[in-house]
Write a protein that holds these residues in place. Structure first.
Motif, PDB file in Angstrom:
ATOM      1  N   ARG A  92       0.832  -1.206   0.000  1.00  0.00           N
ATOM      2  CA  ARG A  92       0.000   0.000   0.000  1.00  0.00           C
ATOM      3  C   ARG A  92       0.864   1.251   0.000  1.00  0.00           C
ATOM      4  NH1 ARG A  92      -5.169  -1.735   1.694  1.00  0.00           N
ATOM      5  NH2 ARG A  92      -5.368  -3.832   0.810  1.00  0.00           N
ATOM      6  N   LEU A  93       0.235   2.393  -0.230  1.00  0.00           N
ATOM      7  CA  LEU A  93       0.913   3.687  -0.149  1.00  0.00           C
ATOM      8  C   LEU A  93       0.871   4.194   1.289  1.00  0.00           C
ATOM      9  CD1 LEU A  93      -0.548   5.371  -3.359  1.00  0.00           C
ATOM     10  CD2 LEU A  93       1.630   4.184  -3.105  1.00  0.00           C
ATOM     11  N   PHE A  94       1.787   5.097   1.623  1.00  0.00           N
ATOM     12  CA  PHE A  94       1.854   5.541   3.014  1.00  0.00           C
ATOM     13  C   PHE A  94       0.585   6.270   3.441  1.00  0.00           C
ATOM     14  CE2 PHE A  94       3.476   9.765   1.593  1.00  0.00           C
ATOM     15  CZ  PHE A  94       2.839  10.608   2.493  1.00  0.00           C
ATOM     16  N   GLU A  95      -0.079   6.954   2.504  1.00  0.00           N
ATOM     17  CA  GLU A  95      -1.325   7.635   2.842  1.00  0.00           C
ATOM     18  C   GLU A  95      -2.388   6.642   3.312  1.00  0.00           C
ATOM     19  OE1 GLU A  95       0.672  10.148  -0.402  1.00  0.00           O
ATOM     20  OE2 GLU A  95       0.401   8.009   0.043  1.00  0.00           O
ATOM     21  N   GLU A  96      -2.351   5.419   2.765  1.00  0.00           N
ATOM     22  CA  GLU A  96      -3.298   4.386   3.181  1.00  0.00           C
ATOM     23  C   GLU A  96      -2.905   3.788   4.528  1.00  0.00           C
ATOM     24  OE1 GLU A  96      -4.688   1.851  -0.385  1.00  0.00           O
ATOM     25  OE2 GLU A  96      -2.718   2.609  -0.992  1.00  0.00           O
ATOM     26  N   TYR A  97      -1.609   3.689   4.800  1.00  0.00           N
ATOM     27  CA  TYR A  97      -1.148   3.131   6.071  1.00  0.00           C
ATOM     28  C   TYR A  97      -1.404   4.067   7.244  1.00  0.00           C
ATOM     29  CZ  TYR A  97       1.397  -0.621   3.667  1.00  0.00           C
ATOM     30  OH  TYR A  97       1.734  -1.728   2.927  1.00  0.00           O
ATOM     31  N   LEU A  98      -1.461   5.361   6.978  1.00  0.00           N
ATOM     32  CA  LEU A  98      -1.461   6.354   8.050  1.00  0.00           C
ATOM     33  C   LEU A  98      -2.595   6.124   9.048  1.00  0.00           C
ATOM     34  CD1 LEU A  98       0.298   8.694   8.836  1.00  0.00           C
ATOM     35  CD2 LEU A  98      -1.083  10.199   7.420  1.00  0.00           C
ATOM     36  N   ASN A  99      -3.804   5.892   8.559  1.00  0.00           N
ATOM     37  CA  ASN A  99      -4.945   5.730   9.460  1.00  0.00           C
ATOM     38  C   ASN A  99      -4.902   4.424  10.238  1.00  0.00           C
ATOM     39  OD1 ASN A  99      -6.068   8.187   8.713  1.00  0.00           O
ATOM     40  ND2 ASN A  99      -7.246   7.292   7.033  1.00  0.00           N
ATOM     41  N   GLY A 100      -4.135   3.446   9.788  1.00  0.00           N
ATOM     42  CA  GLY A 100      -4.072   2.163  10.477  1.00  0.00           C
ATOM     43  C   GLY A 100      -2.982   2.076  11.527  1.00  0.00           C
ATOM     44  N   LEU A 101      -2.176   3.120  11.666  1.00  0.00           N
ATOM     45  CA  LEU A 101      -1.090   3.101  12.647  1.00  0.00           C
ATOM     46  C   LEU A 101      -1.581   3.570  14.008  1.00  0.00           C
ATOM     47  CD1 LEU A 101       1.813   4.587  10.485  1.00  0.00           C
ATOM     48  CD2 LEU A 101       1.428   2.194  11.099  1.00  0.00           C
ATOM     49  N   PRO A 102      -0.952   3.105  15.083  1.00  0.00           N
ATOM     50  CA  PRO A 102      -1.370   3.551  16.424  1.00  0.00           C
ATOM     51  C   PRO A 102      -1.137   5.048  16.612  1.00  0.00           C
ATOM     52  CG  PRO A 102       0.667   2.274  16.524  1.00  0.00           C
ATOM     53  CD  PRO A 102       0.148   2.133  15.135  1.00  0.00           C
ATOM     54  N   ALA A 103      -1.934   5.641  17.472  1.00  0.00           N
ATOM     55  CA  ALA A 103      -1.810   7.095  17.715  1.00  0.00           C
ATOM     56  C   ALA A 103      -0.456   7.440  18.320  1.00  0.00           C
ATOM     57  CB  ALA A 103      -2.942   7.553  18.624  1.00  0.00           C
TER      58      ALA A 103
END
Length: 405
Positions: free
Chosen positions: A141-152
């Motif tokens: 995936r692209l990093f923009e897609e990963y961003l929301n799935g990462l912990p706060a």
């Protein structure tokens, strides 16, 4: 005080080891060699490992070089070059403000985008590398897609610098030091990306051994996907502004200066006509109704924005003949009659022959049609549905609408 761009003999950097690692990276991945050798080395103890800025300067910690094997250093060279090749800082600049402020989390997402490709390519990276599966995320995936799935609150990791997340770093060169250190400007960087993408594509064709992420990146650089909705909206807005600017004089409403002349002379006033638009829809058998509906809906929205009421817009359904002319206020009111051969010139001429001819004609077609042999009195915009639609004559403004799967 910023580090010196020209390493002095006593700076502690094992330059031979570092450059041997770059040579190893370029030898193993020759399609990335130009990018790797474009990076300028800046020794500094202010970074933990290696980091880049948007000018292709690579900041290197001497202690990290001493503690890391050459093969792993080669992987880090490619990792940092990948941030710049993929324009991570430019993409980060387009994120919402809240995401841009969380630059270390952005960096983590970018590392996920890069590292799954590097590991799949057999490259070694230092211990503690980040991969998407560590956060339960899929690869590729692209990093923009990963961003929301990462912990706060992600775990602390080395900062890859402003060339990755876009936020200025404390070690970034500035002033005389930046001038002394060679770097790349935006135009040079873009040219280098294209040259590297061509090398990636050539390698894929001859060797066929490349991670999917690099293949995708090269195709996007060499054949960028344009948002057809934005392009179509821009073309219609520009044409509408052009038509609205065609002011003329009229005696229907006398000039305000007429009374000052005592009624002896009647002066005309300036008239700014409302842009008149006609839409010609290709209803031959090769056109899909879903694609037409999507494009018609986009045009209807644009026309509302520029002040052209929906009921003032004639829509002509045409294959080799004009089958229906309707004035619509929404896309679902269009009568898509037809289904035979294709000749959009018939629809265009019919639109221009109206008592109140349009200044803009938008044609929705798959492009398999004759076109008028020369420019018209109206602006002509062709919205071509499908990737393989033939190109119209150069004087026709063209927007390509991808066909739906």
């Amino acid at each position: 005080m910023p580090p010196s761009p020209d390493p002095a003999p006593g700076d502690g950097l094992d330059r031979a080891k570092l450059l041997a690692a770059r040579y190893k990276a370029a030898e193993a991945r020759p399609y990335l060699a130009s990018a790797l050798y474009a990076l300028t080395v800046v020794p500094t103890r202010r970074v933990a490992t290696m980091a880049v800025d948007r000018y292709w300067r690579c900041y290197v910690a001497p202690a990290f070089v001493d503690a890391t094997e050459v093969e792993e250093l080669a992987g880090v060279w490619i990792h940092e070059a990948a941030h710049l090749l993929r324009d991570h800082h430019g993409r980060a600049d387009r994120l919402p403000p809240a995401d841009r402020r969380d630059h270390l989390r952005v960096n983590l997402a970018q590392d996920c985008e890069i590292n799954d490709d590097l590991v799949a390519d057999g490259l070694r990276l230092p211990p503690g590398r980040v991969e998407p599966h560590l956060f339960g995320l899929p690869a590729g995936r692209l990093f923009e897609e990963y961003l929301n799935g990462l912990p706060a609150s992600p775990p602390p990791l080395p900062d890859c610098g402003s060339g990755a997340h876009g936020t200025p770093a404390p070690w970034d060169l500035d002033g005389p030091a930046a001038t002394a250190a060679t770097g790349l400007g935006p135009a040079e960087a873009e040219a280098l990306r294209r040259r590297t993408a061509q090398a990636v594509r050539a390698h894929a064709r001859t060797r066929g051994t490349l991670p999917a992420g690099w293949r995708r990146w090269a195709e996007e650089v060499l054949e960028p996907v344009v948002d057809w909705r934005r392009a179509l909206a821009g073309a219609v807005r520009e044409a509408a502004a052009w038509a609205a600017g065609a002011v003329d004089y009229t005696y229907r409403r006398p000039s305000r200066r007429t009374p000052a002349l005592g009624g002896r002379v009647v002066l005309p006033s300036l008239r700014r006509p409302l842009p008149r638009v006609a839409v010609v829809v290709d209803t031959s058998g090769s056109m899909g109704p879903d694609d037409l509906a999507a494009a018609l809906a986009e045009i209807a929205g644009v026309l509302r924005e520029v002040g052209v009421g929906g009921r003032r817009v004639p829509v002509l359904a045409c294959d080799a003949d004009v089958h229906a002319v309707t004035r619509v206020s929404s896309a679902d009111q269009v009568e898509l009659a037809g289904g035979g051969g294709t000749d959009m010139t018939v629809g265009i001429r019919t639109a221009l022959a109206a008592p109140d001819p349009p200044g803009i004609v938008v044609v929705l077609t798959d492009g398999c049609t004759p076109w008028p042999p020369e420019p018209l009195s109206a602006r002509l915009i062709a919205a071509l549905v499908g990737a393989n639609a033939p190109q119209p004559p150069p004087w026709v403004e063209t927007v390509r609408v991808p066909a739906r799967a």
